[in-house]
Every structure is written in C-alpha cells, then in structure tokens.
Motif scaffolding. Sequence first.
Motif: not given
Length: 346
Positions: A275-282
Amino acid sequence: MRAVLCGYYGKGNGGDEALLASLLQMLPSEVSPLVLSGNPDQTRDRYRVETCDRFRLLPVLQALRQSDVFIWGGGSLIQDATSAVSPLYYGGLMALAQQLGLKTIAWAQGIGPLKRPLTSWLAKKTFASCTAVSVRDRASAALLADWQVPFILAPDPVWALDAAPVPGLWNLPAPRVAVTLRSHPQLTETRLANFTRALIDFQTATQTCILLVPFQQTQDLALAQAIQPQLPGISQILYLEDPRLLKGVFRGVEMAIGMRLHSLIMAAAEGCRCFALSYDPKVSQLMKELEMPGWDLAQLPEDPTLMSQAWLEHYANGDCLTPEQIQSLVDRALMHKDLLSEALCK
C-alpha cells in the motif's frame, strides 16, 4: 577492465545502496570496480570493493585517468527538483569521463524533473555521448526518445537484487506488517498524527507486529521513533544498512505500507501486499504500473478511520504479485545486466 561507479553511494540511503548492490551483482566478473562514495571506508568494508571519496577532486580525477569505464547509476541522479548542484556534479563527472576517453554508461537512470535550462542542456549532451544508456521508467524513456538518444527500458534493477535473511526476524510474532516513512514537506504534523492514529487502529484490529523500517537514518529514523511509543501492540524499529537485509525483511511480512520507492519494489518482489503513499512521480508511476493501491501524500485522508479501513481491506483481501509476475519483472530487470555485458565487451 577497471570501472568507476558513480551514484548517491555511501550516504546512508537504503534505496541508493540497493542500486549499488544490484550494480555490483550485475557487473561482469572481469570488471574491477572502484566506487565513488560519501563514506569510502563503509562502502569498502560492506562490498569488498576499492573506493574513493566522491568529494575529493584530485583522487577522483586520478581514478578516472586510471580506468577504462565510467558507470553512472542508478536512480534519480539527473534531476534539479531538489538541488541544482546535484545534476551539475554528476553531469560534470560524466562529461569529464567522456573527455578522458572512457566508455561511459548511464545505467538504470530515472531522469528528471529538469526545470532549469542549464541542467537540461547538460543532461541531453552527456546522455547523447554515452556508450550505452538504460532507464527504469517510461517518463525517462520518453525524454530520451525526444532527445533521439538510444536506450533500453527495463524495470528497476532492485527487482533482481539478491535478498538475505534478517537475523532474529522470525523470532518476532507473526503476522507482521512493515511501515516505511520518510520526512517530506507534505507529511505535515497533522498528516503524521492522522497516519499514526490510523496505524494504532489497524494494529488493534489485526494484532499484527508492526515493523518500522527506516531506509535513511537522517530522514526516517525520527519518524519511526515518534510513532513506535504510541503503538498499542508489539512493534520494532529495524534499522538495517545492508540493502540485501532490507530486501530480506519483506520475506517475513504480510503487508507493507510505504513511501520509499525501493521499499515498495523490495516488498512487491518478495511477494508482499503493498500500500503506497506517493510523495514523488516515481512512486506514482510504480503504483500505476503494478496497480498498487495507495494515495498521493497531498491527498491523504483527513479521517484516520478511512485510512485504517483501506489498510484492513487490503490486508484481508488485497492481492500481491503472482510468482509469474515477479519472475517476469526480475527477468526484465536483468536487461540492465545484459546492457553492461554488451557495452563492456565491445
């Protein structure tokens, strides 16, 4: 054949260390590596390689003059979103290596964002002059295609990194859930408090052992130390510097909740729900490619109950990658190894 390896090595970042370990694992046996490192002694001792302090110009210049190959890799070295100096350092070294007549390989790159004309010009010029180029994401591939620079596109090399068992991990009670956070302006005090409340509720409902895994001590450890005392159940902070051990953590957990790109790659590669928490386009791109659930950090739910319910649903019913999917990603990641062999044997 002697090769100088240049990246964000020896700076305590687990993801960049994983890229170095993957590169060393993929180098042809006839190549003797010299690693430019922010901590030469630690890098030498951990990987049993020759090293040089990346900030000492004269020894670096001497190393280049005594070598045949310069390998830039991997990861997001050529971007100016966080620093204008970083791409000038890496681009300048690549340009110098090219002027000295070394074979130059841009390996497993994640290019951009490039917001400044100077860094964009330098990147285009140095990539165009490389012997070989590989990238790990479609955005970087599109940029190189626009520049008419030949390249190969393959998944991040860390998919193929050998994992090592973590001593004592199996003594911790199961089931286990790993959490990897990093400091970021968008992870505000309020959002962190909401995240922690959600994690408390999740642990209470599942009775899982929470493993807090800092990938970079300077950015991650304080967050882990702030969260752990608030957890009602069994938890442990696992600070592991060897990237093979970091990957090995995810062999023993049921689910990973992560911000760090390479924590999510490692977890998915070891068959773990993510389960991801995205802080960056990558990170957002990885979520899209793997159909991984999660949120952009800027849109994290304000209600901790919504967070914990989403995690509970994924914990109970979510899918991990199948063995066939994992093997396909590993096999394609090994294209970075093939590129090294072909470029170095020309």
